[in-house]
Design an enzyme around this catalytic site. Structure first.
Site, PDB file in Angstrom:
ATOM      1  N   ARG A   1      10.946  12.369  -5.851  1.00  0.00           N
ATOM      2  CA  ARG A   1      10.106  12.494  -4.662  1.00  0.00           C
ATOM      3  C   ARG A   1      10.913  12.937  -3.442  1.00  0.00           C
ATOM      4  O   ARG A   1      11.975  12.391  -3.158  1.00  0.00           O
ATOM      5  CB  ARG A   1       9.462  11.138  -4.387  1.00  0.00           C
TER       6      ARG A   1
ATOM      7  N   ARG B   1      13.411   9.402   0.790  1.00  0.00           N
ATOM      8  CA  ARG B   1      13.295   8.148   1.532  1.00  0.00           C
ATOM      9  C   ARG B   1      14.181   7.086   0.904  1.00  0.00           C
ATOM     10  O   ARG B   1      14.430   7.093  -0.297  1.00  0.00           O
ATOM     11  CB  ARG B   1      11.843   7.663   1.541  1.00  0.00           C
TER      12      ARG B   1
ATOM     13  N   ARG C   1      -0.951 -10.776  -7.866  1.00  0.00           N
ATOM     14  CA  ARG C   1       0.470 -10.522  -8.112  1.00  0.00           C
ATOM     15  C   ARG C   1       1.127 -11.739  -8.745  1.00  0.00           C
ATOM     16  O   ARG C   1       2.272 -11.666  -9.168  1.00  0.00           O
ATOM     17  CB  ARG C   1       1.176 -10.206  -6.794  1.00  0.00           C
TER      18      ARG C   1
ATOM     19  N   ARG D   1      13.184  -2.200  -7.775  1.00  0.00           N
ATOM     20  CA  ARG D   1      11.725  -2.373  -7.592  1.00  0.00           C
ATOM     21  C   ARG D   1      11.022  -2.431  -8.952  1.00  0.00           C
ATOM     22  O   ARG D   1      10.097  -3.214  -9.151  1.00  0.00           O
ATOM     23  CB  ARG D   1      11.154  -1.200  -6.781  1.00  0.00           C
TER      24      ARG D   1
ATOM     25  N   LYS E   1      -1.530   4.244  -9.657  1.00  0.00           N
ATOM     26  CA  LYS E   1      -2.740   3.424  -9.593  1.00  0.00           C
ATOM     27  C   LYS E   1      -3.475   3.600  -8.265  1.00  0.00           C
ATOM     28  O   LYS E   1      -4.703   3.501  -8.232  1.00  0.00           O
ATOM     29  CB  LYS E   1      -2.448   1.960  -9.892  1.00  0.00           C
TER      30      LYS E   1
HETATM   31  P1  AMP Z   1       2.133  -3.214  -1.315  1.00  0.00           P
HETATM   32  O1  AMP Z   1       1.627  -2.259  -0.279  1.00  0.00           O
HETATM   33  O2  AMP Z   1       1.091  -3.568  -2.346  1.00  0.00           O
HETATM   34  O3  AMP Z   1       3.438  -2.779  -1.938  1.00  0.00           O
HETATM   35  O4  AMP Z   1       2.455  -4.610  -0.546  1.00  0.00           O
HETATM   36  C1  AMP Z   1       3.359  -4.657   0.531  1.00  0.00           C
HETATM   37  C2  AMP Z   1       3.837  -6.090   0.765  1.00  0.00           C
HETATM   38  O5  AMP Z   1       2.729  -6.935   1.089  1.00  0.00           O
HETATM   39  C3  AMP Z   1       4.468  -6.755  -0.437  1.00  0.00           C
HETATM   40  O6  AMP Z   1       5.835  -6.434  -0.552  1.00  0.00           O
HETATM   41  C4  AMP Z   1       4.268  -8.237  -0.113  1.00  0.00           C
HETATM   42  O7  AMP Z   1       5.167  -8.639   0.900  1.00  0.00           O
HETATM   43  C5  AMP Z   1       2.882  -8.227   0.502  1.00  0.00           C
HETATM   44  N1  AMP Z   1       1.809  -8.399  -0.500  1.00  0.00           N
HETATM   45  C6  AMP Z   1       0.871  -7.466  -0.876  1.00  0.00           C
HETATM   46  N2  AMP Z   1       0.021  -7.960  -1.802  1.00  0.00           N
HETATM   47  C7  AMP Z   1       0.417  -9.248  -2.020  1.00  0.00           C
HETATM   48  C8  AMP Z   1      -0.044 -10.284  -2.884  1.00  0.00           C
HETATM   49  N3  AMP Z   1      -1.084 -10.095  -3.726  1.00  0.00           N
HETATM   50  N4  AMP Z   1       0.607 -11.478  -2.842  1.00  0.00           N
HETATM   51  C9  AMP Z   1       1.645 -11.692  -2.017  1.00  0.00           C
HETATM   52  N5  AMP Z   1       2.150 -10.747  -1.191  1.00  0.00           N
HETATM   53  C10 AMP Z   1       1.545  -9.529  -1.178  1.00  0.00           C
END
Ligand code: AMP
Length: 238
Positions: free
Chosen positions: A147, A180, A101, A191, A25
């Site tokens: 990966r 990684r 989320r 995950r 995405k």
């Molecule tokens: P991402 O890069 O989208 O995987 O986000 C990294 C981290 O940021 C996540 O593991 C959460 O800790 C936090 N995070 C990102 N987006 C949100 C969201 N919409 N609501 C709550 N926490 C978020």
């Protein structure tokens, strides 16, 4: 506000991209951003930026990010609202990556978009176009477990889809490729399960309102892009 068809001048509104880790995405969001000249807003990136700058929000969010826990809804919502309102680049629309989320965030987004759309483009539909890039579990596992990255130059390979010329060796600088930690199978499976649990209420929320568009992410990248662009071009808002 420009012609109805010119992608660089027309009102696009909010595009929400849902998709598991490895569904591609982020790639599709970048293509849409370039095609429509609207920004890709990743709440993860915005949070990491706050942490790096040592803001009040960053200080609160730091530990949560490190543990992969969700940051409280209100904090993320306020941060996103500020980003959308602060810069002129969101006037025709924006792409949300990593938001919503939770169900509460999806409900907040609906209220926010009512208000925002009435101000920037009165008369347009305030509903987001929601696209779920759906990829089968086994395909996701192959994409993620395959990966490998080069510790020297950072280039990413995939042993199944994009292998280096010589196994385990970087084409560019000859370094030995590494996997990684968060690309190891046990972590990936955790995950993916967490993602599924989190996303189900969201797909139900948008699905029951007839706003969810499923795209088959198992196809070749170009085919996925074609399907995404067609959907956004038709402005499928309900
Ligand atoms: P991402 O890069 O989208 O995987 O986000 C990294 C981290 O940021 C996540 O593991 C959460 O800790 C936090 N995070 C990102 N987006 C949100 C969201 N919409 N609501 C709550 N926490 C978020």
């Amino acid at each position: 506000m420009g012609s109805v068809t010119d992608p660089k001048t027309r009102f696009v509104g909010a595009l929400v991209l849902l998709g598991a880790p490895g569904a591609g995405k982020g790639t599709q969001a970048k293509i849409l951003a370039a095609q429509y000249g609207i920004p890709q807003l990743s709440t993860g990136d915005l949070l990491r930026d706050n942490v790096a700058r040592g803001t009040e929000l960053g200080k609160i969010a730091k530990a949560m990010l490190e543990h992969g826990e969700l940051v409280p809804d209100k904090l993320v919502e306020d941060m996103l609202a500020e980003r959308i309102r602060m810069f002129g680049d969101t006037q025709r629309g924006f792409i949300l990556d990593g938001f919503p989320r939770t169900l509460a965030q999806a409900e907040w987004l609906d209220r926010f978009l009512e208000d925002w759309t009435a101000r920037v483009s009165p008369g347009q539909s305030a509903h987001p176009v929601v696209i779920n890039v759906a990829v089968g579990y086994n395909q996701l596992l192959r994409r993620l477990t395959g990966r490998r990255s080069c510790p020297t130059c950072g280039r990413i390979y995939n042993v199944y889809f994009q292998p280096p010329r010589v196994a385990d060796i970087c084409d560019i600088d000859g370094s030995k490729l590494v996997t990684r930690r968060d690309d190891c199978e046990d972590v990936i499976s955790a995950r993916l399960k967490a993602y599924e649990k989190m996303t189900l209420p969201l797909t139900e929320y948008y699905g029951s309102r007839g706003r969810l568009h499923e795209i088959n992410g198992d196809q070749e990248l170009d085919a996925v892009t074609g399907a995404v662009l067609k959907l956004v071009k038709n402005g499928d808002r309900v």
